[in-house]
Design an enzyme around this catalytic site. Structure first.
Site, PDB file in Angstrom:
ATOM      1  N   CYS A  43       0.828  -1.200   0.000  1.00 46.18           N
ATOM      2  CA  CYS A  43       0.000   0.000   0.000  1.00 46.18           C
ATOM      3  C   CYS A  43       0.865   1.254   0.000  1.00 46.18           C
ATOM      4  CB  CYS A  43      -0.897   0.053   1.249  1.00 46.18           C
ATOM      5  SG  CYS A  43      -1.953  -1.375   1.480  1.00 46.18           S
ATOM      6  N   ASP A 449      20.540  36.636 -13.152  1.00 44.25           N
ATOM      7  CA  ASP A 449      19.258  36.862 -13.813  1.00 44.25           C
ATOM      8  C   ASP A 449      18.681  38.215 -13.412  1.00 44.25           C
ATOM      9  OD1 ASP A 449      16.807  35.573 -15.258  1.00 44.25           O
ATOM     10  OD2 ASP A 449      15.997  36.381 -13.387  1.00 44.25           O
TER      11      ASP A 449
END
Length: 500
Positions: A43, A449
């Site tokens: 499970c 950036d």
């Protein structure tokens, strides 16, 4: 889930796994699987059934390992439908690279030998490494993946079972029937009957499915970034969904991805169903759906500057790509120009050299050109840019075609950085952009950036690349995610979903 910046081997911590199962903690779905000795099933940690006694629990790092140990999938919690382990996307060692390549379908296409060759290992070395860490060899891992693909096709299409078997990668109908029955404790016919007839219209090549993820997730900046930088003809936003054309091993495809609260709705129009596994893997990768946002946000929140940004919108993802070579070319096209200009350059390249794609449901016309189609192409008549940058594009294409630069799910991040850095005209911004969005390095950092610089100034952080990099050391190993929070401080289209 992260200790000192190094991911724990979750399944080996018995007490911790037991606590996760007893509390039905969905955050751990995909990190490990629980084998229940008393029932013979495995499970996900969040299975809604009554937790078994700890004495009956065993823990496994992959579904394949659980299957190798003799467990079959739980019919209630469907452990095969969990998000993938985030561990494989935040590491660059051979096991993680192998897991990413297997997810992309390399074993089914090229065999174990082909996988080992790509990684630069012998088959024996690769088998030993995978068994030691994930409890199963490449064939067992690929088998588990084939079973999951088969289940998707059985439940979401009306394809005859024989076609499903071969599309999922099985070599025979007998192997298909035996594997599906063994893994799911139901025959293929029983699985289709249980699906309630929710497959697509007969004769259609489309597959509809739901892509799960770990919550929380902020769709605005994730989908907004993809749409704001979309290449005309290749990508679009239509009726609340991001759509794009894909190049896959057996032909072009079109995917539609629509964000929802608990999953991403995915519709795939494939030329060949054998590409289903790879297409799903690439879509999950592009949307960063296997990330562990709780671990990321917890680490970044330790910084008093980032903490309010994380608290305001937890769960930001890194928008990636479905094709690393494509992104690298687009990154070079976008050097020192606006987003709009980069889209224009890429659009012209696509219109001239891209392969046509059929899209009856939208406005997509072509897939991005392959490296092979660009090697001998005359770019001067298409790309209106300085000669030096055009030469950089051509140099990158040649390097990709010759294998001088290798980009993809099996790439070593640092080696790829070195290869790119050696190319004329490619600087740190491009290298880190590729590392972040094409290779998936969670610690890639765009110190130079413009958007990051503006955000740093607004937040009173150092704005020079060197000083900011030193300040960002405390964000490791999640600096790529820190970039997403920094970008989100600006008023840019990448930070919001477009109006439908």
């Amino acid at each position: 889930m992260v200790a000192g910046g190094i991911l724990d081997v979750m399944h080996e911590d018995f007490e911790r796994c037991v606590r996760a199962v007893q509390s039905k903690d969905a955050r751990f779905d995909g990190w490990f699987f629980t084998g229940v000795k008393s029932t013979g099933i495995y499970c996900r940690p969040s299975c809604p059934a009554l937790p078994p006694k700890p004495a009956n629990m065993t823990f496994h790092p992959t579904a394949a390992a659980a299957q190798q140990a003799g467990f079959r999938a739980c019919k209630r919690c469907r452990p095969d439908a969990t998000p993938g382990s985030p561990e494989w996307n935040v590491r660059a060692d051979v096991v993680a690279r192998a897991m990413r390549l297997i997810a992309d379908g390399v074993v089914d296409r090229d065999g174990v030998t082909g996988l080992a060759t790509r990684l630069g290992y012998s088959v024996r070395q690769l088998e030993r490494n995978l068994r030691a860490e994930v409890g199963a060899g490449p064939l067992a891992l690929a088998r588990a993946q084939r079973a999951t693909t088969a289940r998707l096709l059985i439940e979401t299409s009306t394809m005859p079972m024989g076609q499903v078997a071969f599309a999922a990668g099985f070599s025979s109908i007998r192997t298909f029937n035996e594997t599906v029955s063994e893994v799911f404790a139901l025959s293929p016919t029983q699985l289709r009957q249980r699906s309630g007839g929710r497959g697509v219209t007969a004769g259609s090549s489309a597959v509809r499915l739901r892509l799960p993820f770990r919550r929380p997730l902020v769709p605005d900046s994730l989908f907004g970034h993809l749409v704001a930088t979309a290449v005309p003809g290749v990508e679009e936003w239509r009726d609340g969904a991001y759509r794009r054309a894909l190049r896959l091993p057996h032909g072009p495809a079109v995917v539609s991805l629509r964000p929802d609260v608990e999953f991403v709705e995915c519709r795939l129009q494939l030329s060949d169903h054998r590409d289903l596994t790879g297409a799903i893997s690439r879509c999950r990768w592009m949307l960063d759906l296997d990330a562990d946002p709780v671990a990321v946000d917890e680490a970044l929140s330790a910084d008093e500057v980032l903490a309010p940004l994380v608290a305001a919108a937890p769960g930001r993802r890194v928008p990636k790509t479905v094709d690393a070579a494509e992104f690298a070319i687009r990154a070079v096209l976008g050097q020192q120009v606006s987003t709009a200009a980069a889209r224009t350059h890429a659009g012209r390249l696509v219109e001239r050299f891209g392969e046509a794609v059929d899209d009856p449901d939208g406005g997509l016309t072509r897939v991005f050109p392959s490296v092979e189609s660009l090697v001998d192409a005359d770019l001067s008549s298409v790309l209106a840019m300085p000669v030096s940058r055009r030469e950089t594009v051509a140099g990158l294409v040649r390097a990709l075609a010759d294998g001088e630069v290798v980009l993809g799910p099996g790439s070593d991040w640092e080696v790829a950085r070195e290869q790119l850095s050696r190319l004329r005209g490619i600087g740190p911004w491009t290298v880190e952009s590729v590392a972040m969005r094409a290779l998936g390095d969670p610690d890639a950092f765009l110190a130079s950036d413009l958007g990051v610089k503006v955000a740093a100034e607004v937040l009173d952080l150092p704005s020079s690349p060197g000083s900011l990099s030193r300040r960002a050391a405390m964000w490791r190993p999640w600096r790529a995610y820190a970039v997403q929070y920094l970008w989100a401080t600006g008023d840019h289209a990448i930070n919001r979903l477009p109006e439908s």
